[in-house]
Design an enzyme around this catalytic site. Structure first.
Site, short mmCIF file in Angstrom:
data_model
loop_
_atom_site.label_atom_id
_atom_site.label_comp_id
_atom_site.label_asym_id
_atom_site.label_seq_id
_atom_site.Cartn_x
_atom_site.Cartn_y
_atom_site.Cartn_z
NE ARG A 152 40.10 39.06 41.09
CZ ARG A 152 40.34 39.56 42.29
NH1 ARG A 152 41.25 40.49 42.46
NH2 ARG A 152 39.67 39.12 43.35
CG ASP A 153 42.52 37.46 44.75
OD1 ASP A 153 43.51 38.21 44.75
OD2 ASP A 153 41.79 37.31 45.75
CB CYS A 191 45.69 42.66 47.24
SG CYS A 191 44.84 44.19 46.81
CG ASN A 207 43.06 33.87 46.68
OD1 ASN A 207 43.70 34.27 45.72
ND2 ASN A 207 42.08 34.57 47.21
CG HIS A 251 38.12 36.23 48.84
ND1 HIS A 251 38.18 35.94 47.50
CD2 HIS A 251 39.28 36.89 49.13
CE1 HIS A 251 39.32 36.40 46.99
NE2 HIS A 251 40.00 36.98 47.97
#
Ligand code: MG
Length: 303
Positions: free
Chosen positions: A15-16, A240, A249, A207
């Site tokens: 996802r991210d 993002c 990340n 996170h």
């Protein structure tokens, strides 16, 4: 001295990690990515976000990804949701855990989810109730907790205030996210201390993004502060769509390497994770940010 002996890693790559990819990553490859993560021992995987596909085209196949995944009682397939409509989609798609985000700065919350932070708190409380009723595990993240690309410094008192209000929804845990990768370890220690004081019984998750190369140092500070759950993405991919210049990340395999060599158990296979990082690099057709993908593990495994 590290007080924590076991750390749970939430794999957020599907996802991210992928949401910012300019080229559509095929559904079948996403499914393989998730299956590889499960095969490596990861047991909580953020598999998709249920957001407007016009705003995040990479996540337009969220339902198709969920439909293709085997259900296992020991695996949590996490769907990111930003409002009630997203929750209803995630529930219908069969997510057994949902994550909601509330951004600590109002400007970023508006840009990310089109409403005020206040409205997102209200949405979260409604979603959490609906999730509990449906037997879906809800958790919540306070995003941009270490700084905002639009408003600058974020007051830690604001993060704590939002966390305390979010706790009313009885989440599985509350996460704090350095969404744009501006935080430093002393900030992590400070913010976690404040959250613990305000919410002594609430499990906390962290996170981190490695935009300014402080991600792994921040993860270390979080573990030292007693945090037992960390988000990471294989290969260190990510960003993002609504945060200028945000990058990946912390890489799952780099985090695993550090934790394992520190004697912290993760129950995740480093070699399989590393192999998936290399696979991901091939799928994307370019180098991923992770360091272990380039350097390999140590000591070298006998051939
Ligand atoms: Mg993120």
């Amino acid at each position: 001295m590290v007080s924590i002996r076991t750390v749970e890693i939430v794999e957020v790559g599907p996802r991210d990690g992928l949401q910012n990819e300019p080229n559509v990553f095929p559904t079948a490859a996403k499914v393989e990515f998730i299956q590889r993560a499960i095969e490596a021992g990861l047991r909580r995987i953020e598999v998709a976000s249920f957001v407007n596909p016009k705003r995040v085209p990479q996540m337009a196949d969220a339902e198709a990804v969920l439909a293709a995944l085997e259900r296992r009682s020991d695996v949590h397939l996490v769907g990111l949701v930003l409002n009630r409509r997203g929750f209803d989609r995630a529930a219908a798609a069969g997510c057994n855990e949902i994550g909601m985000a509330i951004v600590a700065s109002d400007t970023f919350n508006q840009r990310n989810q089109g409403v005020s932070s206040e409205q997102s708190v209200a949405d979260w409380l409604e979603i959490a109730g609906a999730a509990h009723s449906a037997g879906i595990r809800p958790q919540v993240t306070i995003s941009a907790a270490f700084g905002c690309p639009f408003e600058g410094e974020v007051d830690p008192a604001r993060v704590v205030e939002l966390a305390v209000r979010a706790a009313e929804g009885q989440p599985h845990e509350i996460a704090i996210a350095d969404t744009i990768g501006v935080g430093v370890p002393s900030q992590v220690t400070d913010l976690l201390g404040r959250l613990r004081a305000a919410l002594p019984d609430m499990p906390l998750r962290c996170h981190f993004h490695n935009t300014r190369n402080t991600g792994l140092a921040n993860a270390y500070a979080a573990v030292q502060a007693g945090v037992a759950t960390l988000d990471a993405s294989i290969g260190g991919i990510g960003g993002c769509p609504f945060a200028p210049a945000a990058t990946g990340n912390i890489p799952t395999e780099d985090l695993l390497y550090m934790l394992q060599r520190m004697g912290v158990a993760t129950h995740v296979d480093l070699e399989k994770t590393l192999a998936t990082g290399r696979w991901l690099q091939e799928q994307l057709g370019r180098n991923v940010p992770g360091m272990l993908v380039k350097a390999g593990s140590f000591p070298a495994r006998a051939a």
